[in-house]
Design a protein around this motif. Structure first.
Motif, short mmCIF file in Angstrom:
data_model
loop_
_atom_site.label_atom_id
_atom_site.label_comp_id
_atom_site.label_asym_id
_atom_site.label_seq_id
_atom_site.Cartn_x
_atom_site.Cartn_y
_atom_site.Cartn_z
N PRO A 113 0.68 -1.24 -0.11
CA PRO A 113 -0.06 0.03 0.01
C PRO A 113 0.96 1.22 0.16
O PRO A 113 1.95 1.40 0.57
N ALA A 114 0.52 2.28 -0.58
CA ALA A 114 0.92 3.58 -0.71
C ALA A 114 0.65 4.32 0.45
O ALA A 114 -0.55 4.25 0.94
N GLU A 115 1.33 4.86 1.42
CA GLU A 115 1.20 5.67 2.42
C GLU A 115 1.00 7.12 2.36
O GLU A 115 2.25 7.80 1.81
N PRO A 116 -0.11 7.85 2.42
CA PRO A 116 -0.09 9.03 2.15
C PRO A 116 0.66 9.90 3.26
O PRO A 116 0.87 9.33 4.14
N PRO A 117 0.95 11.22 2.86
CA PRO A 117 1.59 12.05 3.90
C PRO A 117 1.01 12.27 5.12
O PRO A 117 -0.50 12.19 5.20
N GLU A 118 1.36 12.64 6.34
CA GLU A 118 0.95 13.28 7.39
C GLU A 118 0.17 14.45 6.99
O GLU A 118 0.58 15.08 6.37
N PHE A 119 -0.38 14.89 8.06
CA PHE A 119 -1.15 16.13 7.89
C PHE A 119 -1.30 16.76 9.22
O PHE A 119 -2.06 16.60 10.12
N GLY A 243 -12.93 14.63 12.97
CA GLY A 243 -11.94 13.35 12.97
C GLY A 243 -11.68 12.96 11.64
O GLY A 243 -12.45 13.14 10.67
N SER A 244 -10.58 12.48 11.58
CA SER A 244 -10.04 11.94 10.04
C SER A 244 -9.80 10.57 9.87
O SER A 244 -9.48 9.73 10.96
N TYR A 245 -9.89 10.08 8.63
CA TYR A 245 -9.71 8.66 8.32
C TYR A 245 -8.27 8.58 8.31
O TYR A 245 -7.35 7.76 8.57
N TRP A 246 -7.68 9.45 7.41
CA TRP A 246 -6.11 9.54 7.25
C TRP A 246 -5.88 11.07 7.24
O TRP A 246 -6.54 11.88 6.62
N PRO A 247 -4.69 11.35 7.90
CA PRO A 247 -4.29 10.56 8.99
C PRO A 247 -5.04 10.30 10.11
O PRO A 247 -5.95 11.04 10.46
N PRO A 248 -4.91 9.17 10.85
CA PRO A 248 -5.73 8.91 11.92
C PRO A 248 -5.75 9.79 12.95
O PRO A 248 -4.69 9.64 13.99
N GLN A 249 -6.45 10.91 13.23
CA GLN A 249 -6.16 11.82 14.11
C GLN A 249 -7.61 12.70 14.34
O GLN A 249 -8.31 12.43 13.42
#
Ligand code: DHE
Length: 547
Positions: A113-119, A243-249
Motif C-alpha cells: 500500500p502507498a502511505e499518504p503523507p501526514e497532515f 475526525g479523520s480517517y487519514w491521518p488517523p487523528q
C-alpha cells in the motif's frame, strides 16, 4: 498473454548471484506510473473507506500483499468484478469500473500500500481560511429563512450542499464544499452549520447571513467522515472537532473561526489484543449534553475517547475500552446514553455519557448493524427502545434503553423484526411519529432499493409485525438508472419525512417528501442542481439530537 504475463522480473544477476531488484518483490505486477496514479485515486475514492488506507481491513477485508498474493490476480479480478453477498460491491458488472480498471485494481492491490503523507498543524494552518471574521458577521439573523426547519442536503458527487426550506421546498442556496460531504452538524445555538467532505475539508456556514455562506474553512487531513461542535451548557458554539480517517487523528478547533488548536493522533494499541495499529480511524463523534466532552469513536482499536474540552491546554482524555470496528451511532431518547455500532463485530456498545463508562455490549443477532444515529421509539411492550437495521441482512434490532422504568429490558435486545432485505443503511422516526422507517439502499434489487419499509409502532406488539412498502422511485417517476432511497429525515414538526433518491451523477435524482400521518406522497423535489443527493439534516432535529 493474459495477466500472468503482467508480472515483471523482480530478480537480476549480480556477478554469479541472483538478487532481488532493489524495491521490488518477487511477483510484483507491472504497472506504469500513470496506471499506478489512477489506481491510487480509485482506491482512495472507492475502496479505502471500507478496507483502510493501509489496507488492514475493517468494514471490508484486509488487503495487504501477504493476503492478496495468496489469493492471486484472477481471484481478485473476479471478486472486484462480481462482488460478494457480504457487502463487497460488484464494481465490474455494475459498470462503475471498466474491465481495464478492474484488471488494474487487481494488480494494484498485489503491491504494497502507498502511505499518504501526514497532515499536522503546518498543513492545517496553510489550508485554514477565515472568509468573514467574527466581528464582520451580522449580530442578528439577516434573512427570513425559518432556519430551524431548513434542510442541509449533501450533493455528493457535485461537492456541494443544498439548503432547502422545509415548508416551501424551495432551494435557498447551493454552497460549494469539499468532495462528497459526509455529514452536516449544527452548532448548539443553531446559527452555524458545519459540513465535512470525504476529502477532509470542513466548511463553516453562517445561517444568519442574508445569503448563508461559508465564513471559515480548513482541511484537516486527506480523508474524513465526522465533525461536531460543543453542546454542553456554557460551552455552546465554543469549539468544533473533526475526525479523520487519514491521518488517523482528530483536531479541536475554535468554534467561531475553525482555527486548529489541538491535534490528537489515535495511533496505538488495539484495546483487547494490546497490539499496535497504525491506522485507527475516527468514526462517529458526538457532543455530550452532560459533560464538556466530545465522545469520539476510534474504529480499529475499539476505544471511545471522552475528550474533556474544558481545558484545551491540559487536555484530559478518558480512553474507554469498547469493541473493535466502532462506526456510527446516536443518543437514546433521554440523551444520556450513546448507542454505537461495532459493525464488523455485529454488536452495539452502550456508553453512559454522564458517568463515562460502558453500560453494555449487545449482540444484535444480525450482520453489520448500521444505525446512522438510530431511531428512538416508544415500544408498546418494552417502553423506550433504540433501533438499528443491518447492512448485511434484513433484520432490525430493538434495544431497551430505560433502566429506570423498564429495568428488565434495559440494554437487552428485546425484539428482532424483518424488513425488506439486506443493504439497509438507516432507520428513522420522530417523537411525533407513529412510524418506523427502514431503507434498503444497497440492496441489489432495484425495486427494493427504490422503496422504503414502514412499520406502525403499535404493530410491534405483534410477534411478526407486517410493514408497508412505499415505492418512492415509482412515485417520483424516475425511469432512468437505479436511484436508491437513502436516509429518511423528518421536518421540525415531525409530520413529514424526506428521502433522497440517489441516482448516478449524470442521471435524474430527487427528494421525495412523505406525509407521515397518511403515508402518502406529499411532494417530489426535482431540480437539475440536485446531483446525487444523499444525507439530509434538518437543522432543529440535528441540533437537538431528535431522531
Ligand atoms: Fe457514511 C454517517 C463512514 C459510506 C452516507 N458514515 C457516517 C459516519 C461514519 C461514516 C463514520 C458517522 C459520522 C458521525 O456521526 O459523526 N460511510 C462511512 C464509511 O466509512 C463508508 C462505509 C464507506 C466510505 O467509503 O465512505 C460510508 N455513507 C457512505 C455512503 O456511501 C453514503 C450512503 C453516501 C455518501 O454520501 O457517501 C453515506 N454516512 C452517510 C450519512 C451519514 C453517514 C447520510 C449520516 C447519518 C446520520 O443520520 O447522521
Amino acid at each position: 498473454d493474459g495477466p500472468a504475463a503482467a508480472y515483471e522480473p523482480s530478480m537480476t544477476t549480480l556477478g554469479q548471484l541472483q538478487v532481488e531488484i532493489p524495491g521490488r518483490k518477487p511477483g510484483d505486477p507491472v504497472m506504469t506510473p500513470s496506471e499506478y496514479q489512477k489506481a491510487n485515486t480509485i482506491y482512495f475514492e472507492r475502496c479505502a473507506g471500507c478496507h483502510g488506507v493501509l489496507r488492514r481491513g475493517a468494514t471490508g477485508k484486509a488487503l495487504t500483499p501477504d493476503i492478496t498474493r495468496e489469493n492471486g490476480f484472477e481471484y481478485l479480478r473476479d471478486f472486484i468484478t462480481f462482488g460478494s453477498p457480504a457487502g463487497m460491491p460488484n464494481w465490474g458488472t455494475s459498470g462503475d469500473l471498466t474491465d481495464e480498471e478492474v484488471d488494474m485494481m487487481a494488480r494494484y492491490i498485489l503491491l504494497d500500500p502507498a502511505e499518504p503523507p501526514e497532515f499536522g498543524m503546518p498543513e492545517m494552518k496553510a489550508s485554514w481560511k477565515v472568509h468573514v471574521a467574527p466581528e464582520d458577521r451580522p449580530t442578528e439573523k439577516m434573512n427570513d429563512i425559518d432556519i430551524d426547519n431548513l434542510f442541509s442536503v449533501t450533493l455528493r458527487d457535485a461537492g456541494q450542499i443544498a439548503l432547502i426550506d422545509g415548508s416551501s421546498y424551495e432551494i435557498k442556496s447551493i454552497i460549494n464544499t469539499g468532495y462528497a460531504v459526509h455529514i452536516s452538524r449544527i452548532s448548539a445555538s443553531g446559527r452555524y452549520l458545519f459540513v465535512i467532505g470525504r476529502d477532509a475539508k470542513v466548511n463553516m456556514i453562517d445561517l444568519w447571513m442574508e445569503e448563508p455562506a461559508t465564513v471559515a474553512e480548513i482541511k484537516v487531513g486527506s480523508e474524513a467522515r465526522s465533525v461536531e461542535t460543543s453542546k454542553m451548557e456554557g460551552w455552546e458554539d465554543k469549539y468544533a472537532i473533526a475526525g479523520s480517517y487519514w491521518p488517523p487523528q482528530y483536531v479541536i478547533m475554535d468554534g467561531n473561526t475553525l482555527e486548529p488548536l489541538k491535534i490528537k493522533s489515535t495511533r496505538g494499541m488495539i484495546y483487547d489484543e494490546q497490539t499496535y495499529h497504525p491506522e485507527p480511524r475516527v468514526a462517529a463523534i458526538l457532543s455530550s449534553h452532560y459533560n464538556p466532552e466530545f465522545i469520539v469513536n476510534i474504529k480499529e482499536t475499539g476505544k471511545i475517547h471522552l475528550v474533556d474540552y474544558s481545558d484545551i491546554k491540559s487536555l484530559k482524555i478518558t480512553e474507554v475500552e469498547a469493541e473493535r470496528f466502532l462506526h456510527d451511532g446516536g443518543l437514546d431518547s433521554s440523551k444520556r446514553y450513546f448507542l454505537t455500532a461495532a459493525n464488523a463485530r455485529n454488536k452495539v456498545v452502550v456508553m453512559d455519557t454522564k458517568e463515562g463508562d460502558v453500560e453494555a455490549v449487545i449482540d444484535t443477532e444480525g450482520l453489520t448493524p448500521h444505525p446512522g444515529r438510530g431511531a428512538n421509539i416508544n415500544h408498546p411492550t418494552y417502553g423506550p427502545v433504540w433501533v438499528t437495521s443491518h447492512l448485511g441482512d434484513d433484520t432490525v434490532a430493538m434495544i431497551g434503553t430505560d433502566p429506570e422504568g423498564h429495568p428488565d429490558h434495559a440494554w437487552k435486545m428485546v425484539q428482532q423484526v424483518y424488513a425488506m432485505g439486506g443493504g439497509s443503511l438507516f432507520v428513522k422516526t420522530h417523537p411525533e411519529s407513529e412510524h418506523l422507517y427502514v431503507d434498503a439502499t444497497l440492496n441489489p434489487d432495484a425495486e427494493v432499493s427504490g422503496s422504503v419499509a414502514v412499520f406502525k409502532i403499535a404493530d410491534l406488539a405483534q410477534e411478526e409485525p407486517e410493514f408497508t412498502v412505499l415505492p418512492l422511485v415509482e412515485w417520483a417517476g424516475i425511469a432512468d438508472g437505479q436511484p436508491r432511497v437513502v436516509q429518511g429525515e423528518f421536518n421540525k414538526a415531525g409530520n413529514e419525512i424526506w428521502f433522497s433518491l440517489w441516482n448516478a451523477k449524470d442521471k435524474e435524482s430527487a427528494i421525495v417528501v412523505v406525509d407521515d400521518k397518511t403515508l402518502e406522497l406529499k411532494t417530489v423535489i426535482k431540480d437539475e442542481r440536485l446531483i446525487t443527493p444523499t444525507g439530509k439534516f434538518n437543522v432543529y432535529n440535528t441540533r437537538a439530537d431528535v431522531y
